[in-house]
Scaffold this active site. Structure first.
Site: not given
Ligand code: LLP
Length: 406
Positions: A235, A270, A272, A309, A313, A340
């Site tokens: 997150g 976790e 990302g 994105r 969003y 389109c």
């Molecule tokens: N762990 C779990 C259980 C998750 O559901 C997620 C992301 C992460 C870790 C990684 O989160 P991060 O560190 O990347 O924030 N598509 C959206 C973001 C969706 C995130 C879904 N879950 C966007 O483009 O902003």
């Protein structure tokens, strides 16, 4: 960001975008290995006291070569489907460093995860625990699980990527968690190893994390179970625009240090977006420029299928020219895709440096949830992915052929 101008020309680290374009058809993603590694190392250094297991969230970027590079740096993987699990294994991530999350894992997916002996299957409902227990019994296994708690905390992020509120579909509410812990003895083929939590994405303040740690600390104590791991999810937000502030991870790490001591557990994260978000750029060519009213529409060969994105969003990603000219375009400009749909638009500017048809532009900070969210909408092929590592340009996914989609 890993992008810089040398003179008028855009570079990714020390490699000119022009030289990458020579080998690729636009649109394509290009990643900076250097930036990704720096992000990974920054993240681990913030938390060096707790020596966490960092499980890169594969959904943010599921390119196998990229996951492999992260694996070499020490990363594990957070996966949410059989496909992601297979990719992580293909990238040589050990099952003992893989956590499997998700609210709706199917029987087939669970069987694979049990068979591969992943570190944790993070369950999100009692039904899921029952199913894993049943499958494990049949497969003569004992499976390690984590329980995802829904802490009832608002992550103060975009509502579409917030997951920790009590009315969201994720995790077990506190009372169900405690009931589950009390009745756990009935699951003979499960080992309860962890508590997990993930409250949302693109979180930019420590406050929601602090609240979550407080909730966890209380509820874990009342469960009277010694969990070996606490998986604190991902997150961590990143600045997308220059003036946006960064999340104060250092501050958060102090809270985590205290939390770990208090609960005497191992920590998993976790992340990302934090690892790959600003390491990726989408290079696109201008197909046409047309003026409607007093606005210039710059129509790119990248569309919402390549990068979703902004459409999904309203996310704002800056676009910069690959060759920067001093002269400006008169009036407002809007960068749009060829698809389109009126949501197939990227960003608007009041003025912008002069561009011509066939010029190249770079859509910035697209390393996370860029290629992984792309689709074949309009029967458009998936874009190539390229990594720049130590001055070398390597194609890590070739552009899809139209014949492969048909
Ligand atoms: N762990 C779990 C259980 C998750 O559901 C997620 C992301 C992460 C870790 C990684 O989160 P991060 O560190 O990347 O924030 N598509 C959206 C973001 C969706 C995130 C879904 N879950 C966007 O483009 O902003």
């Amino acid at each position: 960001m890993s992008l810089i101008y040398k003179g008028q020309n855009l570079f990714i680290d020390n490699t000119s975008i022009k030289s990458v374009v020579k080998k690729n058809i636009t649109p394509f993603y290009v990643y900076s290995y250097k930036k990704m590694r720096a992000n990974y190392q920054t993240f681990s250094s913030y938390f060096k006291k707790v020596k966490p297991l960092i499980c890169f969230s594969v959904k943010s970027n599921s390119n196998v070569s990229l996951i492999k590079e992260l694996g070499r740096l020490g990363s594990g993987a957070d996966v949410v489907s059989e496909g992601e699990l297979m990719k992580a294994l293909k990238a040589k991530i050990k099952p003992s460093k893989i956590v499997f999350s998700g609210v709706g894992k199917t029987e087939t997916e669970l069987k694979v995860a049990i068979q591969k002996r992943v570190l944790l299957i993070n369950i999100e409902s009692e039904s899921e625990a029952r199913l894993i227990d049943k499958l494990s019994r049949k497969m003569k296994r004992t499976t390690s699980i984590g329980i995802r708690i829904n802490p009832g905390v608002d992550a103060n992020t975009l509502s579409k990527i917030s997951t920790g509120k009590i009315d969201s579909k994720f995790g077990l509410p506190k009372s169900n968690f405690l009931r589950f812990c009390r009745n756990f003895g009935k699951y003979k083929n499960l080992k309860i190893k962890a508590v997990s939590v993930h409250i949302g994405s693109q979180i930019r303040s420590v406050d929601p994390y602090r609240k979550t740690l407080n909730v966890l600390s209380k509820i874990i104590k009342s469960s009277q179970i010694n969990f070996e791991y606490i998986d604190l999810g991902g997150g961590f937000g990143i600045p997308y625009q220059n003036n946006e502030k960064k999340i104060d991870i250092k501050n958060y790490s102090k809270l985590v240090n205290k939390f770990k001591k208090e609960l005497n557990c191992k920590i998993i994260f976790e992340p990302g977006r934090f690892i790959v978000g600003n390491a990726g750029t989408l290079i696109s060519k201008i197909v046409f420029i047309k003026k409607n009213g007093n606005k210039s529409f710059i129509i790119l060969d990248a569309g919402m299928n390549d990068f979703m994105r902004p459409a999904l969003y309203n996310a704002k990603h800056d676009i910069v020219p690959v060759l920067k000219l001093k002269k400006k375009i008169n009036g407002k400009v809007e960068f749009v895709g060829p698809i389109c749909e009126s949501t197939d638009t990227f960003v608007k500017y009041k003025n912008f440096s002069l561009l011509n048809e066939n010029d190249l532009v770079a859509i910035t900070n697209v390393g996370a949830y860029g290629s992984s969210l792309s689709s074949n909408y309009n029967t458009r092929p998936l874009a190539a992915e390229v990594i720049v590592k130590k001055g070398k340009i390597k194609i890590i996914r070739r552009r899809q052929k139209i014949s492969e989609i048909i």
